[in-house]
Motif scaffolding. Structure first.
Motif, short mmCIF file in Angstrom:
data_model
loop_
_atom_site.label_atom_id
_atom_site.label_comp_id
_atom_site.label_asym_id
_atom_site.label_seq_id
_atom_site.Cartn_x
_atom_site.Cartn_y
_atom_site.Cartn_z
N ALA A 139 1.02 -1.37 -0.05
CA ALA A 139 0.16 0.35 0.26
C ALA A 139 1.04 1.19 -0.25
N LEU A 140 2.20 1.34 0.38
CA LEU A 140 2.66 2.37 0.85
C LEU A 140 3.42 3.03 -0.46
N ASP A 141 3.99 1.83 -2.01
CA ASP A 141 3.85 2.28 -2.82
C ASP A 141 4.77 2.80 -3.27
N ALA A 142 6.15 3.53 -2.29
CA ALA A 142 7.12 3.98 -2.62
C ALA A 142 8.23 3.69 -3.72
N ASP A 143 9.02 4.60 -4.16
CA ASP A 143 9.77 4.44 -5.19
C ASP A 143 10.93 3.73 -4.56
N ILE A 144 11.70 4.60 -3.24
CA ILE A 144 12.32 3.98 -3.18
C ILE A 144 12.14 3.85 -1.32
N TYR A 145 12.98 2.62 -0.64
CA TYR A 145 12.53 2.09 0.19
C TYR A 145 13.81 2.07 1.14
N THR A 146 13.58 2.33 2.65
CA THR A 146 14.83 1.94 3.51
C THR A 146 13.83 1.34 4.80
N LEU A 147 14.73 0.60 5.36
CA LEU A 147 13.92 -0.06 6.13
C LEU A 147 15.35 -0.65 7.27
N GLN A 148 14.78 -0.70 8.33
CA GLN A 148 15.45 -0.72 9.64
C GLN A 148 15.19 -2.36 10.31
N GLU A 149 16.03 -2.80 10.84
CA GLU A 149 15.69 -4.21 11.60
C GLU A 149 14.59 -5.75 10.99
N VAL A 150 15.65 -5.45 9.44
CA VAL A 150 15.11 -6.48 8.76
C VAL A 150 15.62 -7.67 8.33
N ASP A 151 14.39 -8.51 9.14
CA ASP A 151 15.07 -10.39 9.43
C ASP A 151 14.28 -10.43 8.20
N MET A 152 13.78 -11.60 8.13
CA MET A 152 13.07 -12.49 7.51
C MET A 152 13.80 -12.52 6.14
N VAL A 153 14.79 -12.36 5.73
CA VAL A 153 14.57 -11.97 4.35
C VAL A 153 14.54 -12.49 2.90
N ALA A 154 14.98 -14.44 3.05
CA ALA A 154 14.27 -15.00 1.74
C ALA A 154 12.80 -15.62 1.97
N GLN A 155 12.42 -15.81 3.60
CA GLN A 155 11.33 -16.19 3.78
C GLN A 155 9.74 -14.59 3.27
N LEU A 156 9.96 -13.81 3.23
CA LEU A 156 9.42 -12.58 3.32
C LEU A 156 9.62 -11.28 2.15
N TRP A 157 11.28 -10.61 1.88
CA TRP A 157 11.16 -9.71 1.87
C TRP A 157 11.77 -9.88 0.43
#
Length: 442
Positions: free
Chosen positions: A92-110
């Protein structure tokens, strides 16, 4: 008038920024006009390139402990439910550029989510198997020219490419002694002992992006600074390392976006230094209050005597507060896209910003970007800067304009969440996302 985007459980609202507040370099001195602000859209305009930037501490699943969020619904803390909410919010945010922190679950989600939505990304973890940072960009409109990572435990006096690491090879040593050894190697012949306090393992990352249609380039960086309450010195030091790394990376002095969880309340010494606000004696006291590692969780006591250190010795901080202050003040001023947010949403008028005469006319920000039953405060920011501009000419040459801001939930809406805060069955993180629709001017 505001525009809205439909979501499964509520509506995202984007608030238009009045014309007199859109130029961040002049907004603090501009007089407020009377006319109604125009509605904007997220597309390229005749006088610049529109870019929608989002930053969000998404709360790593590996950090969630039940006793930290005792009032939250059990389902709000479970991995499956949180992945569904993170998917819905990111879509829903539909950004052109994302900067994310505390990212895990990389293979499962992101990875599958961002690929499905048409993004490329780079991920930088502070250590193998742990959470980290992510920068994503819409692949149909942007390409990554190059990237770099930096250990924020590095020597802040080193301003060369030796600071930079390849993101895909990013490693941060696991032990305090190893971190010191790596920093010493990075410092090379800079002279003097290299010391760290403490070894935090925090990292930063940056990318140079090129807009495919126009060929225009920008630098985007993100970081998650150290969290402890008495950590002003550490955060200022980490930001100095980050800005030195950006200077070494951004040799073309491209327009800069620096977004992330900086763990610094607005109006405190860190935020005031970064944004060029006046400093007070209390600010300087907080900068000099450097806790021992055993005191990581203690709160600031402005009446307590300051610790005594022999700065530059082997086992203590490497720069004195005055030297660190001088270094930080030589670095580019950062302007916060949400600086004037309380003028758009009175529910977020920050009472602390109204009670400190030293900076009330310079700093506002939302009342909070993280909201739990135990703590509410503004820790997340979308900063923009122009490394080519000096203090004297920044107002006329500044390349960024802020057109719209994602509206934040109201304090009443947060208080109504089960458990009195976040995360909840509607919000998957204890932080809310910030989104700014910017124009990169011609």
């Amino acid at each position: 008038m505001s525009r809205t985007v439909a979501m499964p459980w509520n509506r995202l609202t984007y608030l238009p920024v009045p014309p007199h507040l859109r130029n961040l370099a002049t907004a603090r001195t501009a007089a407020a006009p009377v006319p109604n602000p125009p509605t904007t859209t997220n597309s390229s305009s005749k006088n610049g390139l529109s870019i929608k930037v989002a930053t969000w501490n998404v709360l790593a699943q590996c950090l969630i402990k039940r006793d930290q969020y005792p009032g939250a619904a059990k389902s709000a803390l479970r991995s499956t439910a949180r992945r569904q909410l993170l998917t819905a919010w990111t879509t829903a945010l539909d950004a052109d550029i994302y900067t994310l922190q505390e990212v895990d679950m990389v293979a499962q989600l992101w990875t599958p989510l961002l690929r499905k939505l048409g993004y490329e990304y780079l991920h930088c973890a502070k250590s193998a198997g742990f959470h980290g940072l992510l920068i994503g960009w819409r692949a149909a409109t942007w390409r990554c020219v190059r990237s770099a990572g930096v250990s924020l435990d590095s020597d802040p006096l080193v301003a060369t490419e030796e600071l930079l690491q390849k993101v895909e090879d990013m490693t941060v040593p696991d032990s305090y002694a190893d971190k010191r050894a790596v920093a010493a190697a990075a410092a090379g012949s800079s002279g003097g002992p290299v010391t760290l306090f403490p070894g935090t393992g925090n990292v930063g990352m940056m990318v140079e992006l090129e807009h495919l249609e126009s060929g225009r380039r920008i630098v985007v960086c993100t970081a998650h600074l150290y969290w402890i309450p008495r950590g002003a010195y550490i955060r200022v030091r980490q930001a100095a390392v980050l800005m030195n790394a950006i200077a070494a990376f951004n040799t073309a002095s491209l327009p800069l976006v620096a977004a992330g969880d900086f763990n610094a309340l607005c109006g405190r010494v860190e935020h005031s230094l970064w944004t060029g606000a006046p400093l007070t004696p209390l600010h300087l006291h907080r900068l000099s209050d450097i806790p021992l590692p055993a005191d990581n969780r203690t709160l600031p006591d402005d009446d307590a005597p300051l610790p005594e250190y022999e700065f530059g010795s082997v086992a203590t901080p490497d720069l004195s507060p005055s030297d660190l202050l001088a270094l930080a003040q030589r670095q580019p001023r950062l302007l916060s896209c949400y600086d004037a947010y309380p003028q758009l949403d009175p529910a977020h008028a920050n009472p602390e910003a109204r009670n400190d005469a030293a900076w009330t006319d310079r700093v506002a920000e939302p009342a909070w970007t993280t909201y739990t039953a135990e703590f509410q405060g503004t820790l997340d920011y979308i900063f923009v800067a122009d490394p080519k501009s000096t203090t004297s000419d920044q107002e006329t040459r500044f390349p960024w304009r802020v057109d719209e801001l994602l509206a934040l939930p109201t304090p009443a809406e947060m208080a109504a969440q089960e458990g009195g805060g976040l995360p909840s069955v509607e919000h998957p993180s204890d932080h809310v996302p910030l989104v700014a629709v910017l124009t990169l001017l011609e």
